[in-house]
Design a protein around this motif. Structure first.
Motif, short mmCIF file in Angstrom:
data_model
loop_
_atom_site.label_atom_id
_atom_site.label_comp_id
_atom_site.label_asym_id
_atom_site.label_seq_id
_atom_site.Cartn_x
_atom_site.Cartn_y
_atom_site.Cartn_z
N THR A 78 0.85 -1.18 0.00
CA THR A 78 0.00 0.00 0.00
C THR A 78 0.89 1.24 0.00
O THR A 78 2.11 1.14 -0.15
N PHE A 79 0.28 2.41 0.19
CA PHE A 79 1.06 3.66 0.20
C PHE A 79 1.76 3.82 1.55
O PHE A 79 1.48 3.10 2.52
N ASN A 80 2.67 4.80 1.62
CA ASN A 80 3.31 5.13 2.88
C ASN A 80 2.28 5.63 3.88
O ASN A 80 1.35 6.36 3.51
N ASP A 81 2.43 5.27 5.14
CA ASP A 81 1.46 5.67 6.16
C ASP A 81 1.83 7.04 6.73
O ASP A 81 2.99 7.43 6.76
N GLY A 82 0.81 7.77 7.16
CA GLY A 82 1.03 9.09 7.75
C GLY A 82 1.16 10.17 6.71
O GLY A 82 1.39 9.91 5.53
N SER A 83 1.01 11.41 7.14
CA SER A 83 1.02 12.52 6.18
C SER A 83 2.43 12.82 5.65
O SER A 83 2.58 13.31 4.55
N ARG A 84 3.46 12.57 6.44
CA ARG A 84 4.86 12.70 6.02
C ARG A 84 5.13 14.04 5.32
O ARG A 84 4.90 15.10 5.89
N ALA A 85 5.62 14.00 4.07
CA ALA A 85 5.89 15.24 3.34
C ALA A 85 4.56 15.87 2.94
O ALA A 85 3.72 15.23 2.31
N ILE A 86 4.37 17.13 3.30
CA ILE A 86 3.07 17.76 3.02
C ILE A 86 3.17 19.01 2.15
O ILE A 86 2.15 19.46 1.63
N CYS A 87 4.33 19.58 2.00
CA CYS A 87 4.45 20.86 1.29
C CYS A 87 4.98 20.64 -0.12
O CYS A 87 6.11 20.16 -0.31
N ILE A 88 4.18 21.00 -1.12
CA ILE A 88 4.57 20.85 -2.52
C ILE A 88 4.81 22.24 -3.10
O ILE A 88 3.95 23.11 -3.02
N SER A 89 5.96 22.44 -3.70
CA SER A 89 6.35 23.76 -4.18
C SER A 89 5.79 24.04 -5.58
O SER A 89 5.35 23.14 -6.29
N ARG A 90 5.85 25.30 -5.95
CA ARG A 90 5.42 25.73 -7.29
C ARG A 90 6.16 24.96 -8.37
O ARG A 90 5.56 24.51 -9.36
N SER A 91 7.46 24.78 -8.21
CA SER A 91 8.24 24.09 -9.24
C SER A 91 7.78 22.64 -9.40
O SER A 91 7.75 22.11 -10.51
N SER A 92 7.38 22.00 -8.29
CA SER A 92 6.86 20.63 -8.39
C SER A 92 5.51 20.61 -9.10
O SER A 92 5.21 19.68 -9.85
N TYR A 93 4.69 21.62 -8.88
CA TYR A 93 3.41 21.69 -9.59
C TYR A 93 3.62 21.87 -11.09
O TYR A 93 2.84 21.35 -11.90
N HIS A 94 4.68 22.58 -11.46
CA HIS A 94 4.99 22.70 -12.89
C HIS A 94 5.34 21.33 -13.47
O HIS A 94 4.96 21.00 -14.61
N ILE A 95 6.06 20.51 -12.71
CA ILE A 95 6.38 19.15 -13.17
C ILE A 95 5.10 18.33 -13.30
O ILE A 95 4.89 17.64 -14.31
N LEU A 96 4.24 18.40 -12.29
CA LEU A 96 2.97 17.68 -12.37
C LEU A 96 2.14 18.15 -13.55
O LEU A 96 1.49 17.35 -14.24
N ASP A 97 2.21 19.45 -13.82
CA ASP A 97 1.47 20.01 -14.95
C ASP A 97 2.05 19.50 -16.27
O ASP A 97 1.30 19.19 -17.21
N GLN A 98 3.38 19.44 -16.36
CA GLN A 98 4.02 18.90 -17.57
C GLN A 98 3.60 17.46 -17.82
O GLN A 98 3.48 17.02 -18.97
N LEU A 99 3.36 16.72 -16.74
CA LEU A 99 2.95 15.32 -16.85
C LEU A 99 1.44 15.20 -17.09
O LEU A 99 0.93 14.09 -17.27
N GLY A 100 0.73 16.32 -17.05
CA GLY A 100 -0.70 16.32 -17.31
C GLY A 100 -1.55 15.81 -16.17
O GLY A 100 -2.69 15.37 -16.38
N ILE A 101 -1.04 15.89 -14.93
CA ILE A 101 -1.76 15.29 -13.79
C ILE A 101 -1.96 16.27 -12.64
O ILE A 101 -2.25 15.85 -11.52
N ALA A 102 -1.84 17.58 -12.88
CA ALA A 102 -1.91 18.55 -11.79
C ALA A 102 -3.32 18.76 -11.26
O ALA A 102 -3.49 19.19 -10.11
N ALA A 103 -4.35 18.46 -12.05
CA ALA A 103 -5.72 18.81 -11.69
C ALA A 103 -6.15 18.29 -10.32
O ALA A 103 -6.65 19.06 -9.49
N PRO A 104 -6.02 16.99 -10.01
CA PRO A 104 -6.48 16.52 -8.70
C PRO A 104 -5.68 17.11 -7.55
O PRO A 104 -6.22 17.32 -6.46
N PHE A 105 -4.41 17.40 -7.78
CA PHE A 105 -3.59 18.04 -6.75
C PHE A 105 -4.13 19.44 -6.44
O PHE A 105 -4.25 19.83 -5.27
N LEU A 106 -4.45 20.20 -7.48
CA LEU A 106 -4.98 21.54 -7.29
C LEU A 106 -6.33 21.52 -6.60
O LEU A 106 -6.63 22.39 -5.77
N GLU A 107 -7.14 20.55 -6.94
CA GLU A 107 -8.49 20.47 -6.36
C GLU A 107 -8.44 20.16 -4.87
O GLU A 107 -9.24 20.69 -4.09
#
Length: 534
Positions: A64-93
């Motif tokens: 399964t996935f890693n347990d607990g919230s662990r890393a919680i802060c996603i930076s603008r530059s990481s969102y650009h990577i997610l956007d390049q991959l075409g998968i940013a929408a659920p993260f933004l929501e």
């Protein structure tokens, strides 16, 4: 850890999936890339490869996935990577964007800072989102890709390397088998088994400061603002960090005293007492439910080289960074994307293997940049010696009466690392008076129909201002822009200027006046010829 009476994955807000062991083929052909570790870094690497048409096998020992919230802060530059991959929408929501932070000393505010933001930015500087959701959203994209085969409950126990690639020994509930791979990405975390199989060890500094991470569920109306409490009444002499997350989950990080052992500090009754002290400190008198907790210490550790033969290390398998400055997850996501597009270029014969020589200088350089900034924050948050504590407390005391001193408590949020010294980066053209320099990440610009970042290709893109007056190599995406428009002004461009942008949105080269010869030299530094771009 979870409260008494609840199971290891019994969350108040997240349902963990269960993944069965894989059904394997009778004959195991060589996979182009084996990715070890299906956390955020490994999944980003696999998705990047798939975006460029490259197959991979993604392995993880868990079910399964890693347990607990662990890393919680996603930076603008990481969102650009997610956007390049075409998968940013659920993260933004789902995520909570934020720009502001506040620091307090003995109950009095000494600093309020705003991270850089403007209407030209598609994404906010930072977003809070629990790691379970990060992994769940990435997994949805991984599971939908026909180019990624994921094998859960599959532990890598052996590694052999040869000139033609590597062979992994994998064990799952159905037995042991050999998995040949042309290349391997080791994204198997801080306790990386792959690192041990290669005979490598992390080097650097271990800090004395220890923290408890505690997630609590409560209705609390404070906005999404990072709070830092120095020497609060609830933890005299210590530091407390507080972040809001989706689903009414709040992250509380509080520093342990030297006389508190990890065993004592992680007992449920002690965690509850400490959490309740913090809640009283911030004026919350409502109820709460304890969700999960763990303990960690701040370290700056990394490998001497992020590559050994056919194996590339990414994320925590390559480096451990302090949480202060929230660069651990974001640094790892950039690792996965960086090596992903480069391996894809080599496997697709769009670039020579020498392009891979730029991975360690770029990503290890980024880690050292993180260390330089995070070490300052770590010494401020958790002073390593009595002398450091005296200086830190003096600065905080001064901040009570002098506003400028409060900026010493700034967590130093970082911009993406600039690959100026990379062998794949072309030296700058001195004719520019504005715009991102070679090696830097592009500067986004709001356009009438969206943002500049949305109009770039998935591979190399040439931003051509006006008519550059040359024939473009086939396979190179070209975005023609007016020489008098908003992008030209932001980039210091004139008629005939050009920027060569990489798949990870970093600038490979720029020219005040581009020529075929200059473009060919820049492509050559990336082991790409005009014929290979076809």
């Amino acid at each position: 850890m979870r409260p008494s009476g609840r199971g290891e994955l019994d969350s108040l807000y997240f349902d963990y999936p269960h993944f069965d062991p894989p059904a394997r083929p009778e004959v195991e052909p060589q996979t182009p890339v084996a990715v070890v570790g299906a956390g955020p870094v490994g999944m980003v690497a696999a998705l990047t490869l798939a975006q460029h048409g490259v197959r991979s096998v993604l392995l993880d020992a868990k079910d399964t996935f890693n347990d607990g919230s662990r890393a919680i802060c996603i930076s603008r530059s990481s969102y650009h990577i997610l956007d390049q991959l075409g998968i940013a929408a659920p993260f933004l929501e789902k995520s909570l964007g934020w720009t502001k932070g506040r620091s307090f000393y003995r109950g009095r505010q000494i600093l309020e800072f705003d991270m850089p933001d403007s209407a030209d930015e598609k994404f906010r500087p930072m977003y809070n989102l629990q790691q379970q959701y990060i992994e769940a959203f990435l997994w949805k994209a991984v599971a939908a890709s026909p180019l990624i085969e994921t094998r859960w409950q599959s532990r890598v126990t052996g590694l052999e390397q040869a000139p033609e690639g590597a062979v992994l020994t994998v064990e799952d509930p159905n037995g042991r088998y050999a998995l040949p791979a042309r290349w391997v990405i080791a994204a198997d975390g801080a306790r990386s088994a792959m690192r041990g199989m290669c005979g490598l060890r992390l080097k650097g500094e271990n800090y004395e400061g220890r923290y408890i991470i505690a997630d609590v569920k409560m209705a609390h109306d404070y906005p999404t603002i990072r709070r830092a409490l120095f020497d609060p009444a609830c933890r005299p002499g210590g530091t407390v960090l507080i972040h809001r997350q989706p689903d009414d989950i709040w992250r509380i990080d509080y520093q342990l005293r030297e006389d508190e052992t990890n065993e004592e500090a992680t007992r449920e009754e002690n965690v509850r007492a400490s959490v309740e002290g913090v809640l009283a400190e911030i004026g919350h008198d409502g109820g709460y439910a304890l969700e999960w907790w763990s303990v960690y210490s701040a370290n700056t550790l990394l490998l001497d080289d992020y590559r050994q033969g056919h194996v590339f290390f990414a994320g925590d398998s390559a480096h451990i960074v302090p949480i202060f400055g929230v660069r651990g997850l974001n640094n790892g996501i950039a690792d996965g994307h960086n090596i992903g597009w480069k391996l894809a270029a080599v496997l697709n014969r769009a670039a020579g293997e020498s392009l891979l020589d730029s991975y360690t200088p770029e990503r290890r350089g980024a880690t050292l940049d993180v260390f330089a900034n995070a070490t300052k924050s770590t010494r401020f948050m958790t002073p390593p010696t009595h002398g450091w504590r005296v200086m830190r407390d003096a600065a905080l005391s001064l901040a009570l009466s002098r506003q400028s001193a409060g900026h010493l408590a700034n967590p130093r949020q970082m911009t993406p690392h600039t690959y100026a010294d990379s062998p794949a980066t072309t030296p700058d053209d001195p004719g520019f008076d504005a715009g991102p320099i070679p090696g830097a990440m592009i500067r986004d610009v709001a356009l009438e129909d969206g943002f500049l970042s949305e109009r770039l290709g998935k591979g190399l893109t040439l931003l051509a201002f006006g008519d550059p007056g040359l024939d473009m190599p086939p396979g190179l995406s070209v975005l023609r822009l007016p020489a008098d428009g908003p992008v030209a002004r932001a980039y210091g461009a004139v008629q005939g200027s050009a920027y060569l942008v990489r798949p990870d949105l970093h600038v490979a080269a720029r020219w005040r006046k581009v020529t075929p010869e200059k473009l060919a030299l820049a492509l050559g530094r990336m082991a790409i010829s005009e014929e290979e771009t076809a």
